[in-house]
Design a protein around this motif. Structure first.
Motif, PDB file in Angstrom:
ATOM      1  N   ALA A  50       8.641  16.163 -21.123  1.00  0.00           N
ATOM      2  CA  ALA A  50       9.652  15.734 -22.099  1.00  0.00           C
ATOM      3  C   ALA A  50       8.966  15.325 -23.395  1.00  0.00           C
ATOM      4  CB  ALA A  50      10.460  14.574 -21.537  1.00  0.00           C
ATOM      5  N   TRP A  51       7.861  15.969 -23.686  1.00  0.00           N
ATOM      6  CA  TRP A  51       7.105  15.546 -24.870  1.00  0.00           C
ATOM      7  C   TRP A  51       7.888  15.750 -26.146  1.00  0.00           C
ATOM      8  CZ3 TRP A  51       3.816  12.246 -23.550  1.00  0.00           C
ATOM      9  CH2 TRP A  51       3.063  12.387 -22.372  1.00  0.00           C
ATOM     10  N   HIS A  52       8.775  16.748 -26.159  1.00  0.00           N
ATOM     11  CA  HIS A  52       9.592  16.937 -27.366  1.00  0.00           C
ATOM     12  C   HIS A  52      10.437  15.698 -27.631  1.00  0.00           C
ATOM     13  CE1 HIS A  52      12.038  18.180 -23.948  1.00  0.00           C
ATOM     14  NE2 HIS A  52      13.098  17.911 -24.680  1.00  0.00           N
ATOM     15  N   LYS A  53      10.881  15.029 -26.547  1.00  0.00           N
ATOM     16  CA  LYS A  53      11.661  13.801 -26.754  1.00  0.00           C
ATOM     17  C   LYS A  53      10.781  12.710 -27.354  1.00  0.00           C
ATOM     18  CE  LYS A  53      15.085  14.389 -23.115  1.00  0.00           C
ATOM     19  NZ  LYS A  53      15.601  13.887 -21.849  1.00  0.00           N
ATOM     20  N   VAL A  54       9.554  12.613 -26.847  1.00  0.00           N
ATOM     21  CA  VAL A  54       8.645  11.588 -27.368  1.00  0.00           C
ATOM     22  C   VAL A  54       8.387  11.844 -28.853  1.00  0.00           C
ATOM     23  CG1 VAL A  54       6.358  10.550 -27.124  1.00  0.00           C
ATOM     24  CG2 VAL A  54       7.590  11.346 -25.108  1.00  0.00           C
TER      25      VAL A  54
END
Ligand code: HEM
Ligand code: HEM
Lengths: 54, 554
Positions: B363-367
């Motif tokens: 979920a790095w895009h969320k981070v």
């Protein structure tokens, strides 16, 4: 028997060791017991529930 | 808002409690009339009388519909707790910047006792740890326990008693320091009467928490609650044992601890280190295990790992306190014990940090896009960093370099700013919109601004202290060929000057971020109250009708 420094040391070095080991074994059993797996899976998923009512 | 959820009877009950507290204040004021104790008694008296007046003025305002209670969470105390936490953050960090500036420019005390470093420093530590951190912990624990148990808080008045009583303690603490009252135990400076009061508040807190858990509709107690309970129980034990003291007389603020000599030192640092462990770590891990998965909308990476690290942290930390007393009169084997457990502690600590980071894996895009989640991600990284650093500093020979230097202060703030404050801001930004039933925070851009101010401020602070600490440590152990010290203490002090200025700047940026955060929260709360009204009234009636099955037993 006098309770002096040496007694305290002997006590901590023996009983301290045993009860910590016993405790770790207890925790490991609790954590990896197959019958607990379902509750844990449910617990980690239900908190994501969007509903905000008791 | 505070009374609208209380029935008339509950308002009367609150007045009775406030009256009892007012009487205690009166007693202290009379008994301590020749002492600073009397001033504190007067504060308590005035505060409780003001509360009574407020409650009396609202005694006849409309009463809540009690029948709805089982189907609604009790959020008013949480809202006030968040507000208090942010106010203390501003106060505590402002004082932090002030004491940081005093170290660079000592004349900032303006030759008054009130503004001297010795009095302001505990005002800073108490303001940030207990004021900011403690209120955030109380507020989020009230939120998490209700949501994860699907049960309303088990009391109407007791949450207010805990919250306001706790803030009274913080207030007595900070005003006491400014007047010169302290029992000289770090992080446990308040005197006996304040300590006794905190025991009453804390036991109420624990009972409230347990009773709420007992009402739960979920079969399993979610792990965040275990951390919060460890925080409450252990802080109670620590607080009571470390503060066992005998007052000079009931009319004096002064007291003497029942411990003496090296035992007093050991009890104090058993307390001190476990305050780090259970106040600054366990409770905030509780926050992390709830708000991080919630914000990321992903379950925690490994639930089993979270349980193992819980027991690891709980039982290892207890033995680590003696690493604060390396090279002292404390028996050598006790120092070695503390050192060994400190190194073992790295395992459960990294297990928690890793668990948090792996939850975000995928979920790095969320981070990247969400500064709120990024707050929590960076907090987990700093948690990993500062625990690694702590285990390292606990090794006796390393400690011989770092002890007494700014390296310790750097370690403290890597934990305090990078971990404690960042996880708190991330949690608050997750909590505020849901608590006030808003779609999102007033401004995502301002959350972003806060994030960068906080991160840059932390990095400047920590790097300045690492540099200054190691320079100090090395200067103190450099010898000339003839075997004398190469530098005087004053030389090392002069070398600190640039670092102290840098630290003041870093802290100022951090404070600025917190102010931006306050503004953003304020605007979120104020935004379109009309929308909130409909959200509240929008009760799913169908569900309410069939709700008898899901109603917890009263
Ligand atoms: C605006 C940001 C901050 C600034 C400028 C700041 C500054 C300072 C300064 C100058 C000291 C005294 C160091 C010394 O005696 O040499 C200190 C100590 C301390 N601060 Fe902060 N601080 C800040 C934020 C925080 C926060 C948010 C926390 C906790 C959550 C915290 C916890 C502590 C603790 C525990 C100590 C005592 C350290 C020790 O005894 O080794 N600080 N701070
Ligand atoms: C595995 C975890 C940790 C270990 C083993 C550890 C170890 C240590 C050591 C060895 C010291 C220096 C003692 C001295 O020389 O006087 C210290 C100081 C300190 N640490 Fe940690 N630390 C850990 C994590 C943390 C975290 C997460 C925080 C959170 C904020 C923290 C806060 C503090 C504070 C406030 C002090 C200063 C105490 C004082 O002298 O006033 N520590 N720690």
């Amino acid at each position: 028997m006098d309770i002096d420094h040496a007694t305290a040391v002997a006590f901590s070095k023996s009983w301290g060791l045993f009860y910590l080991i016993a405790l770790s074994i207890g925790v490991l059993i609790y954590t990896f017991r197959p019958s607990n797996k379902k509750r844990f899976d449910r617990a980690k998923k239900t908190i994501l529930d969007k509903e905000d009512r008791p | 808002m505070m009374v609208s959820q209380l029935t008339r009877g509950e308002r009367q009950g609150s007045i009775l409690i406030a009256a009892a507290v007012a009487l205690c204040g009166l007693a202290l004021a009379i008994a301590g009339r020749n002492d600073l104790l009397g001033v504190h008694g007067a504060f308590v008296l005035v505060g409780s009388v003001a509360l009574i007046a407020f409650l009396l003025s609202r005694l006849d305002s409309p009463e809540p519909d009690v029948s709805r209670r089982p189907s609604e969470y009790y959020d008013d105390p949480i809202k006030v707790g968040i507000a208090l936490s942010m106010l203390w953050a501003i106060f505590g960090m402002f004082v932090g910047v002030w004491v940081a500036a005093e170290l660079a420019w000592p004349s900032l005390n303006f030759d008054t006792a009130w503004l001297s470093f010795g009095r302001l420093r505990p005002a800073h530590t108490t303001g940030v740890i207990f004021g900011f951190g403690g209120n955030a912990l109380i507020a989020t624990s009230f939120h998490v326990v209700q949501r994860t148990s699907r049960a309303r808080l088990a009391g109407q008045i007791s949450p207010w008693f805990v919250l306001l009583g706790y803030n009274l303690f913080c207030f007595l603490a900070v005003t006491g320091y400014l007047m010169g009252l302290t029992q000289s135990k770090e992080y446990a400076e308040p005197e006996w009467y304040a300590d006794l009061w905190l025991v009453v508040v804390w036991v109420t807190y624990f009972v409230l928490y347990l009773r709420t858990i007992a009402r739960r509709k979920e079969p399993h107690i979610y792990v965040a609650n275990w951390y919060f309970m460890a925080f409450i129980v252990v802080v109670a034990i620590l607080h009571i044992v470390n503060n066992l003291a005998i007052p000079v007389s009931l009319g004096h603020a002064w007291s003497y601890p029942i411990w003496s000599g090296v035992q007093d030192a050991m009890v104090q640092w058993w307390y001190g280190h476990n305050a780090v462990a259970f106040f600054l770590t366990a409770g905030f891990l509780g926050m992390m295990y709830y708000y991080l998965p919630k914000r990321a909308e992903r379950p925690i990476f490994s639930y089993r790992l979270s349980i193992l690290s819980f027991w690891g942290i709980t039982f290892f930390y207890m033995w680590a306190g003696s690493h604060h007393l390396h090279y002292t009169a404390l028996p050598h084997w006790v120092q070695t014990l503390g050192m060994t457990f400190s190194i073992m502690l790295l395992v459960p600590s990294w297990a928690s940090a890793g668990n948090a980071i792996l939850t975000l894996n995928g979920a790095w895009h969320k981070v990247r896009n969400d500064a709120t989640l990024r707050f929590m991600f960076v907090a987990a990284v700093f948690y990993g960093l500062s625990t690694f650093e702590g285990s390292f500093l606990a090794i006796r020979p390393v400690n011989s370099l770092s002890h007494y230097t700014d390296w310790t202060v750097g370690h403290v703030h890597a934990g305090a700013l990078g971990w404690v404050a960042l996880i708190t801001f991330g949690s608050i930004y997750t909590l505020v919109p849901s608590l006030w039933k808003r779609e999102r925070m007033y401004s995502a851009a301002l959350v972003e601004v806060h994030f960068w101010l906080a991160l840059i401020g932390t990095l400047i602070y920590v790097f300045a202290m690492w540099n200054s600490g190691i320079v100090q440590g090395l200067m103190w152990r450099t010898y000339t060929e003839s075997g004398t010290l190469a530098y005087s203490f004053l030389d090392s002090l002069v070398a600190m000057y640039p670092y102290y200025i840098a630290r003041t700047l870093g802290g100022f940026l951090f404070l600025l971020g917190a102010i931006v955060g306050c503004y953003n929260i304020w605007m979120t709360v104020r935004a379109s109250p009309a929308a909130a009204e409909t959200a509240l009234k929008d009760l799913p009636d169908a569900r309410w009708a069939e709700g008898t099955a899901t109603t917890p037993a009263e």
